[in-house]
Scaffold this active site. Sequence first.
Site, PDB file in Angstrom:
ATOM      1  CG  ASP A 185      95.890  78.850  26.408  1.00 41.75           C
ATOM      2  OD1 ASP A 185      95.611  79.584  27.375  1.00 41.75           O
ATOM      3  OD2 ASP A 185      95.637  77.626  26.383  1.00 41.75           O
TER       4      ASP A 185
ATOM      5  CG  ASP B 203      96.909  74.717  35.458  1.00 37.45           C
ATOM      6  OD1 ASP B 203      95.823  75.250  35.183  1.00 37.45           O
ATOM      7  OD2 ASP B 203      98.003  75.197  35.117  1.00 37.45           O
TER       8      ASP B 203
END
Length: 251
Positions: free
Chosen positions: A130, A11
Amino acid sequence: MLAKRIIPCLDVKDGKTVKGVNFVNFRDAGDPVSLGRQYSEAGADELVYLDITASHEGRRTFIDLVSRVASNVSIPFTVGGGINSVADVETLLNAGADKVSINSSAIRRPDLIGDISRRFGAQVCVVAIDARFDGREWICYLNGGRIATDRRLMEWAYEAQERGAGEILFTSMDHDGVKTGFACEALAELGGRLSIPIIASGGAGAKEHFLDVFTRGRADAALAASIFHFNEIPIPELKRYLSDNNVPVRL
């Protein structure tokens, strides 16, 4: 049987690799190019880079990062974050990425999946989902887990497949960063419904969790971050463990 894939996820925020818990409380985990090179040399099968604050201002910085990653790693890598058009995909592929991951933009405009797949091939298009379990079903979220939608994991993953997605990357928000294992029941159900590969994300904390996700969870690949970034489980050691337990991996 196809080899199961081990995929470190990086990330990226403001040019640095960060890692959070349940999508919040981020801490610095190092330089994304150096980490990517280390993982490539250690035997990772692929990498995923996510621009987690993909603002318009940060896009140029991320493209430069993609170019540097491409010059430093010898394995395929996927990039995601703020991809809203075929033109965005073309720019990232030209910078050296092998695949792109779309999430919020796919839910908002599902036709984008087919547009990417037709232009570049289904193998380029990874649809990331997600989702959080509400006690009854898995709810899909937008904007890095900030906004709940009316889409449900199973039906949305199937629709994405039918629209041309090459892979599904499912992250359990409940399991993200807590290192208690992957969402194996949901993953196994996805595996029973879909014919495209499924990448499991969220929950890796021990070698046994990978064995579990590849057997009970039926995943084709497993993605993890902090256990690799902070050298809690070396990739060669993980792969030897999986191979010793009859999981096919590339050694």
